[in-house]
Design an enzyme around this catalytic site. Structure first.
Site, PDB file in Angstrom:
ATOM      1  N   ARG A 192      38.431  38.773  71.080  1.00 29.58           N
ATOM      2  CA  ARG A 192      37.027  38.503  70.787  1.00 29.58           C
ATOM      3  C   ARG A 192      36.159  39.468  71.595  1.00 29.58           C
ATOM      4  O   ARG A 192      36.501  39.832  72.719  1.00 29.58           O
ATOM      5  CB  ARG A 192      36.657  37.063  71.169  1.00 29.58           C
ATOM      6  CG  ARG A 192      37.144  36.002  70.185  1.00 29.58           C
ATOM      7  CD  ARG A 192      36.396  36.077  68.848  1.00 29.58           C
ATOM      8  NE  ARG A 192      36.854  35.095  67.878  1.00 29.58           N
ATOM      9  CZ  ARG A 192      37.769  35.310  66.932  1.00 29.58           C
ATOM     10  NH1 ARG A 192      38.357  36.498  66.821  1.00 29.58           N
ATOM     11  NH2 ARG A 192      38.102  34.362  66.073  1.00 29.58           N
ATOM     12  N   HIS A 252      36.801  44.451  62.925  1.00 26.79           N
ATOM     13  CA  HIS A 252      37.400  43.100  62.964  1.00 26.79           C
ATOM     14  C   HIS A 252      38.382  42.898  61.799  1.00 26.79           C
ATOM     15  O   HIS A 252      38.225  41.983  60.991  1.00 26.79           O
ATOM     16  CB  HIS A 252      36.308  42.012  62.952  1.00 26.79           C
ATOM     17  CG  HIS A 252      36.803  40.699  63.469  1.00 26.79           C
ATOM     18  ND1 HIS A 252      36.031  39.837  64.197  1.00 26.79           N
ATOM     19  CD2 HIS A 252      38.012  40.078  63.365  1.00 26.79           C
ATOM     20  CE1 HIS A 252      36.724  38.752  64.509  1.00 26.79           C
ATOM     21  NE2 HIS A 252      37.939  38.881  63.997  1.00 26.79           N
TER      22      HIS A 252
HETATM   23  P1  NDP Z   1      46.983  30.822  71.019  1.00 28.05           P
HETATM   24  O1  NDP Z   1      46.067  29.705  71.306  1.00 28.05           O
HETATM   25  O2  NDP Z   1      48.212  30.567  70.248  1.00 28.05           O
HETATM   26  O3  NDP Z   1      47.432  31.530  72.376  1.00 28.05           O
HETATM   27  C1  NDP Z   1      46.562  31.738  73.422  1.00 28.05           C
HETATM   28  C2  NDP Z   1      47.308  32.307  74.612  1.00 28.05           C
HETATM   29  O4  NDP Z   1      46.364  32.658  75.635  1.00 28.05           O
HETATM   30  C3  NDP Z   1      48.288  31.312  75.236  1.00 28.05           C
HETATM   31  O5  NDP Z   1      49.456  31.975  75.656  1.00 28.05           O
HETATM   32  C4  NDP Z   1      47.515  30.792  76.445  1.00 28.05           C
HETATM   33  O6  NDP Z   1      48.323  30.385  77.517  1.00 28.05           O
HETATM   34  C5  NDP Z   1      46.772  32.039  76.849  1.00 28.05           C
HETATM   35  N1  NDP Z   1      45.593  31.707  77.668  1.00 28.05           N
HETATM   36  C6  NDP Z   1      44.518  30.954  77.317  1.00 28.05           C
HETATM   37  N2  NDP Z   1      43.664  30.864  78.360  1.00 28.05           N
HETATM   38  C7  NDP Z   1      44.226  31.565  79.370  1.00 28.05           C
HETATM   39  C8  NDP Z   1      43.838  31.823  80.705  1.00 28.05           C
HETATM   40  N3  NDP Z   1      42.700  31.339  81.208  1.00 28.05           N
HETATM   41  N4  NDP Z   1      44.661  32.563  81.471  1.00 28.05           N
HETATM   42  C9  NDP Z   1      45.827  33.043  80.995  1.00 28.05           C
HETATM   43  N5  NDP Z   1      46.254  32.824  79.724  1.00 28.05           N
HETATM   44  C10 NDP Z   1      45.462  32.097  78.927  1.00 28.05           C
HETATM   45  O7  NDP Z   1      46.095  31.944  70.289  1.00 28.05           O
HETATM   46  P2  NDP Z   1      46.571  33.022  69.222  1.00 28.05           P
HETATM   47  O8  NDP Z   1      47.674  33.812  69.815  1.00 28.05           O
HETATM   48  O9  NDP Z   1      46.818  32.413  67.904  1.00 28.05           O
HETATM   49  O10 NDP Z   1      45.233  33.902  69.054  1.00 28.05           O
HETATM   50  C11 NDP Z   1      44.618  34.528  70.148  1.00 28.05           C
HETATM   51  C12 NDP Z   1      43.233  35.013  69.748  1.00 28.05           C
HETATM   52  O11 NDP Z   1      43.315  36.151  68.896  1.00 28.05           O
HETATM   53  C13 NDP Z   1      42.400  34.027  68.922  1.00 28.05           C
HETATM   54  O12 NDP Z   1      41.816  33.047  69.744  1.00 28.05           O
HETATM   55  C14 NDP Z   1      41.362  34.940  68.290  1.00 28.05           C
HETATM   56  O13 NDP Z   1      40.229  35.028  69.115  1.00 28.05           O
HETATM   57  C15 NDP Z   1      42.066  36.304  68.233  1.00 28.05           C
HETATM   58  N6  NDP Z   1      42.302  36.756  66.853  1.00 28.05           N
HETATM   59  C16 NDP Z   1      41.746  37.942  66.444  1.00 28.05           C
HETATM   60  C17 NDP Z   1      41.977  38.420  65.172  1.00 28.05           C
HETATM   61  C18 NDP Z   1      41.438  39.733  64.742  1.00 28.05           C
HETATM   62  O14 NDP Z   1      41.510  40.075  63.557  1.00 28.05           O
HETATM   63  N7  NDP Z   1      40.891  40.537  65.624  1.00 28.05           N
HETATM   64  C19 NDP Z   1      42.807  37.673  64.217  1.00 28.05           C
HETATM   65  C20 NDP Z   1      43.347  36.448  64.743  1.00 28.05           C
HETATM   66  C21 NDP Z   1      43.090  36.016  66.013  1.00 28.05           C
HETATM   67  P3  NDP Z   1      49.384  29.170  77.374  1.00 28.05           P
HETATM   68  O15 NDP Z   1      50.500  29.754  76.534  1.00 28.05           O
HETATM   69  O16 NDP Z   1      49.805  28.932  78.750  1.00 28.05           O
HETATM   70  O17 NDP Z   1      48.659  28.051  76.699  1.00 28.05           O
HETATM   71  C1  OXD Z   2      40.798  34.943  63.655  1.00 35.70           C
HETATM   72  C2  OXD Z   2      40.160  36.212  63.329  1.00 35.70           C
HETATM   73  O1  OXD Z   2      40.465  34.329  64.677  1.00 35.70           O
HETATM   74  O2  OXD Z   2      40.383  36.725  62.212  1.00 35.70           O
HETATM   75  O3  OXD Z   2      41.668  34.492  62.876  1.00 35.70           O
HETATM   76  O4  OXD Z   2      39.440  36.764  64.166  1.00 35.70           O
END
Ligand code: NDP
Ligand code: OXD
Length: 316
Positions: A231, A279
């Site tokens: 993000r 994006h």
């Molecule tokens: P998940 O919720 O599956 O995974 C999040 C990960 O981040 C977990 O491993 C979590 O740790 C870790 N995390 C969260 N907070 C912290 C912190 N404070 N310190 C350390 N680690 C942390 O999310 P996704 O993998 O599905 O997606 C990640 C992001 O990707 C989405 O939220 C979205 O914003 C972005 N995205 C962007 C897209 C694009 O086109 N650019 C498309 C899709 C998504 P733990 O495993 O310990 O819970």
């Molecule tokens: C998502 C994205 O969060 O596309 O899935 O950014």
């Protein structure tokens, strides 16, 4: 209205600001859930929707008094959690194999691009400059993936399969074969110190907002690259520019921005060390995404906890 639906069938509303986009979800969602009434939100009276699937900066969902849950068509739900009028509703984030695979492809592309110094060669090309530059082989390139969730974990595994030396950082401890894992705030510094290429795949939460800042860049090896596909709110934009200009960072790939679309006069567009994409790192695929929505709605109707249910206290 969709045909042969029982009058008392649960109603699912598609809440996407762009009408064309909302319409494009009607057929795949109706195919996945033939027993539900599924309409675009604005075609329904406020009392009709029981559930909503939402994407983008949709506003006004608080005006639908019978809504029981929101299923996000994207993995990131920070914008939904930020709406103070929706705090009473469960939110389910998207988990779609197409979205995961697409993100992994994009991360591989950007990682290879920085690994093989493509921004530098593109700058040389613009000057018609013929100059060889050395790149180590993948096992000698250390990549750090911030966020080892659904997307980060898959990207990390595939980067390791290409031969990169990969580490992951997350809140809770994870064990992933072939990947060194770092846990929690106290392990951030050693994780960063071994990340020649840093990939951000964190959710945007109060804890992670602004995490890609001057202090973090200073902890990376000199000349590191940063890939932000999570993000725009994770990045302090001015700090990135300073770090690129000082040579602390050699390049960045940015797919997400504080303001989207990126304004036409934004300096990132013409920065020679920044790769800008609009994006598009990954998108939810309508066929597989609809199957996920269908399972979530079935679970909600049956009173079961759906996969992807967001923990509002954690913020993801
Ligand atoms: P998940 O919720 O599956 O995974 C999040 C990960 O981040 C977990 O491993 C979590 O740790 C870790 N995390 C969260 N907070 C912290 C912190 N404070 N310190 C350390 N680690 C942390 O999310 P996704 O993998 O599905 O997606 C990640 C992001 O990707 C989405 O939220 C979205 O914003 C972005 N995205 C962007 C897209 C694009 O086109 N650019 C498309 C899709 C998504 P733990 O495993 O310990 O819970
Ligand atoms: C998502 C994205 O969060 O596309 O899935 O950014």
């Amino acid at each position: 209205m969709s045909p042969k639906i029982a009058p008392a069938a649960p109603v699912l509303a598609i809440a996407i600001a762009l009408r064309r986009e909302a319409d494009s979800w009607l057929a795949p969602l109706r195919t996945a859930m033939p027993d539900l009434r599924i309409e675009v939100l604005e075609d329904l009276p406020p009392t009709a929707p029981d559930y909503a699937v939402a994407w983008g900066s949709v506003t006004g969902l608080e005006k639908y008094p019978n809504l029981k849950a929101i299923v996000s068509l994207g993995a990131g739900i920070d914008h939904i959690l930020a709406n103070p009028a929706l705090t009473h509703l469960p939110v389910i984030r998207m988990i779609d194999p197409g979205l995961t695979r697409g993100m992994t492809e994009f991360v591989l592309l950007q990682a290879l691009l920085h690994h093989r110094r493509m921004p530098l060669f593109q700058a040389q090309q613009a000057k018609r400059e013929w100059r060889e530059r050395f790149s180590p082989l993948a096992p000698n390139r250390r990549i750090g993936v911030m966020g080892m969730g659904v997307l980060g974990r898959d990207a990390a595994k595939q980067l390791a399969a290409v031969g990169f030396n990969v580490a992951g950082w997350s809140r809770a401890a994870h064990r992933v074969k072939g990947i060194e894992t770092f846990t929690g705030a106290e392990s951030l510094a050693p994780f960063l110190a071994r990340s020649d290429i840093l990939v951000c795949l964190l959710p945007l939460t109060p804890e992670t907002r602004g995490i890609l800042n001057a202090d973090l860049f200073a902890r990376l090896p000199k000349g590191a690259s940063v890939i932000n596909v999570a993000r725009g709110g994770h990045l302090v934009e001015a700090d990135l520019v300073v770090a690129l200009e000082s040579g602390q960072l050699s390049g960045a790939s940015l797919d997400v921005f504080a303001t989207e679309p990126l304004p036409a006069d934004h300096p990132f567009w013409s920065h020679p060390k920044i790769v800008v994409t609009p994006h598009v790192a990954s998108l939810t695929h309508r066929d597989t995404g609809s199957l996920f929505v269908a399972q979530a709605i079935r679970d909600l109707i049956a009173g079961k906890k759906p996969k992807g249910l967001v923990d509002r206290r954690r913020g993801y």
